[in-house]
Structure formats: C-alpha cells, structure tokens
Scaffold this active site. Structure first.
Site, short mmCIF file in Angstrom:
data_model
loop_
_atom_site.label_atom_id
_atom_site.label_comp_id
_atom_site.label_asym_id
_atom_site.label_seq_id
_atom_site.Cartn_x
_atom_site.Cartn_y
_atom_site.Cartn_z
N HIS A 81 0.60 -1.47 0.46
CA HIS A 81 0.22 0.65 -0.09
C HIS A 81 0.80 1.17 0.06
CE1 HIS A 81 1.19 -0.51 3.98
NE2 HIS A 81 1.54 0.93 4.12
N HIS A 100 4.71 0.06 -0.28
CA HIS A 100 5.70 -0.77 0.90
C HIS A 100 4.58 -1.78 0.48
CE1 HIS A 100 3.61 2.76 2.78
NE2 HIS A 100 3.92 1.63 3.93
N ASP A 151 1.18 5.20 2.08
CA ASP A 151 0.00 5.80 2.80
C ASP A 151 -0.82 7.28 2.46
OD1 ASP A 151 0.70 3.68 4.40
OD2 ASP A 151 3.09 5.32 5.58
N ARG A 198 7.13 -9.41 14.84
CA ARG A 198 8.00 -8.02 14.46
C ARG A 198 6.65 -6.90 15.31
NH1 ARG A 198 7.18 -4.95 10.35
NH2 ARG A 198 9.02 -2.95 10.16
#
Ligand SMILES: C=C1C[C@]23C[C@H]1CC[C@H]2[C@@]12CCC[C@@](C)(C(=O)O1)[C@H]2[C@@H]3C(=O)O
Ligand SMILES: O=C(O)CCC(=O)C(=O)O
Ligand SMILES: [Fe+2]
Length: 350
Positions: A229, A286, A231, A295
């Site tokens: 996607h 990204h 941002d 994570r």
C-alpha cells in the site's frame, strides 16, 4: 479527534472482528491466512551500493536538504539517525506496544475498532480489499489514548498514556523539522506557502499513530504481514524493532528490505506529498512481510489539517509543467483511499 477524519472511514465494512484469531496458539497457517497468488513484483536483489539512504540529521542542513530531496525523488523512503528523539522514549513506546499486543484477547477486544470507527484494535484496515487475512494485529490512536488505555490497563494506564503522549509530541517536532527540509528541497519554504500553519498553529492537525504487530509466523513464506500500500499522509515516520520485515518497491529492482538500523527512524513519502510535489516525490508502495519472529512497528502519519485544500506547490507548476493533481483536502482524500485504496491517487489526477 476531528469528526471529518473519522467520517472518512464510515461505511467501510470491516465486520470481521469476531474472526480475530489467537495467533499464539497456531502451529500451522489456516487457509484464510494463506496467500497463494503470485506476487506482482519480483523480490529485489538490491546491490549493496543501492540501499535505502540513511541520513544523519546532525549533518549540515544544506547537505541534508539535498540528500532528503534525492531520497524522496528516487526511493520514496529514507532513514534518519541523530533525529533528536531520546532512545529511551523509542524503547518505552515499543514496550507499551508489546504490552498492548500481549494482553489477553478478550482484553484487547474491549477496544476493538467498530466497523464505523477510526480508532481502536483490530485487523489491518486494508483487509476489506483482500480475500485473505494478514498475519497482523493493529491499534490506531488519534486523540487522547486515555479512554482506550483505561480499558486495556485499568492499573497502568497512566504510564502508557504518558509514553504515548510524549511520543506523539516528539514525533510532531521531528515531522515539522523534516517538513521544513522537504519544502526547502522543493525550492520553497513554509513562510512562502499560504498554509504555513504547518508550523503547529493549526489546532486540527491530526496525525494518527498506528501500532503494528506481526506475531511470529509458522510459515512466513505463505503469509502476508501487511499487504502492499501507499500511505495517505504527507509522510510517515516509522519506528521498527530489530526484526526486519518492511519492504519498499523500487522501480527496476523490485521489493527492497528496509533494514532495521538501531535508533534510526524510517521516513516514507505518502500520497499528500506526492500531490503537493506534483508527482516529483512519488508516494512509495511498501509492505511488511511475515517473519518467524515477533515484529513490532509504530507508524506516525504526518497529515494535514483535515479540511484544508491542498494542491501542487505553486513554484512547481507553470506553463510547461501543468498541475497533475486537483486540489483536495486530507479528509476527502482519506475517504477516497478508504473506497478506492491504491487507486485513490489516480482519481485526483486532472
Ligand atoms: C490517517 C490514516 C492513514 C491510514 C488510515 C489512518 C490510520 C491508519 C493508516 C493506514 C495504515 C495501513 C495502510 C492504510 C492504507 C490503512 O488502511 O490504514 C493507512 C491509511 C492511509 O494511509 O490511508
Ligand atoms: O510495519 C511496517 O514496517 C510498516 C507499517 C506500515 O506500512 C503502516 O503502518 O502503514
Ligand atoms: Fe504504510
């Protein structure tokens, strides 16, 4: 928080909360989490000389303006070191995040994001655009975290609130500093542009915080952490723990990992800066891949006053460079993003 901002997501059906899985108990990937579609882009083997730029904010300003401009133009992402945010604060924010995601499920579900809401705990918001679920849990905060934190930590909410408030304050300072450098790299200054209120005078300058958690995955090659996607922010400042997983799409190369650098913060160009720079600084696609280790990341979306109309910077348009995007407010853009996802920018093109 601003009602116009939350309105942007109204009507989006994300009625999946009841299906939330307890990741910790899973030894195998359930079908709903198995991503079998071939990837549109290759896994990039980026050369050592071609890694995501790391910029020392203690360096000379004129040099940094150039480095940041170049990074925004060619990568859409860079990391910053010596950014002035105390290491202890980054550490504490990560601890708060870890503490949140390791709470029992029924506790986290007390602050579950309802289908209409902007804030709270739940699936990746972009899940509604995919037929498979992501190996991911998230928590979004915009205004005061007090209400949600009282429910999550009836005893310790105060400590966690302080950490998050302090984190947002520091992020805002850094974001404004970066914005100055970015504007300079585009040949303008905050003083030159009408909406110079970027320096913090605007009361309504919402900058959401997204806590992301990618639990250790038993079969990471077939799972997805957070699908590709861009941002919607001007830019996003991301703090990641020591487990790598963030990848950016680099033209001609493919997916390139943004390696965790201790105490560094990742800055990526968002759609509003793409519009403001008339496409000169493209927002970067990204994603986060699933990994065998837990994570964590915290994303600070540096936005704009929600109803302020913005358009390509005046000094970047002229007879030979017509504006490529019409003027639009952040809240309108967020509504388009919630509806059209990665195609939203193309609807703003003139
Ligand atoms: C202000 C923002 C920016 C949001 C929505 C809200 C808080 C969470 C952000 C993300 C994070 C994940 C991808 C994205 C596409 C998503 O769905 O939620 C982002 C979205 C956007 O950039 O539009
Ligand atoms: O977890 C990451 O590294 C990326 C998170 C992200 O892209 C987001 O929150 O928008
Ligand atoms: Fe993102």
């Amino acid at each position: 928080m601003s009602s116009t901002l939350s309105d942007a997501f109204r009507g989006k059906r994300l009625n999946l909360q009841h299906k939330l899985l307890d990741f910790t108990s899973l030894k195998e990937l359930p079908d709903l989490y198995t991503w079998t579609e071939p990837d549109e882009y290759p896994a990039g083997q980026s050369l050592a000389s071609e890694s995501v730029p790391v910029i020392d904010l203690d360096g000379p300003t004129a040099v940094n303006v150039n480095l940041i401009g170049h990074a925004c133009k060619t990568w859409g992402v860079f990391q910053v070191i010596n950014h002035g945010i105390p290491t202890a604060l980054l550490h504490n924010a990560m601890c708060t995040s870890r503490s949140l995601f390791t709470l029992p499920n029924e506790q986290k579900l007390k602050v579950a994001r309802s289908p209409d809401a902007f804030e709270g705990y739940g699936f990746a918001r972009i899940s509604s655009f995919f037929s498979k679920l992501m190996w991911y849990e998230g928590f979004t905060n915009v205004g005061s975290p007090l209400d949600h934190f009282c429910q999550l930590w009836p005893q310790d909410y105060n400590m966690h609130c302080n950490v998050v408030e302090e984190y947002k304050k520091e992020m805002k300072k850094l974001a404004e500093r970066l914005m100055c450098l970015i504007l300079r790299s585009l040949g303008t200054t905050r003083e030159d542009i009408k909406w110079a209120g970027l320096n913090g005078d605007f009361k309504d300058h919402p900058s959401p915080l997204n806590f992301n958690y990618y639990p250790a995955c038993p079969d990471p090659d077939r799972a997805m952490g957070l699908a590709a996607h861009t941002d919607s922010s001007l830019f996003t400042i991301l703090c990641q723990n020591s487990v790598s997983g963030l990848q950016v799409l680099r033209e001609g190369t493919g997916w390139v990992t943004v390696p965790p650098v201790s105490d560094a913060l990742v800055v990526n160009v968002g759609d509003m800066l793409h519009i403001l720079s008339n496409g000169l600084y493209p927002s970067v696609l990204h994603r986060a891949v699933a990994t065998r280790k837990n994570r964590l990341s915290i994303a600070y979306f540096y936005g704009l006053p929600s109803d302020l109309q913005i358009s390509p910077l005046e000094n970047l348009v002229g007879p030979s460079q017509p504006p490529l995007y019409r003027s639009i407010s952040w809240s309108e853009y967020l509504r388009m993003k919630a509806k059209h996802f990665n195609k939203a920018l193309s609807f703003v093109r003139v």
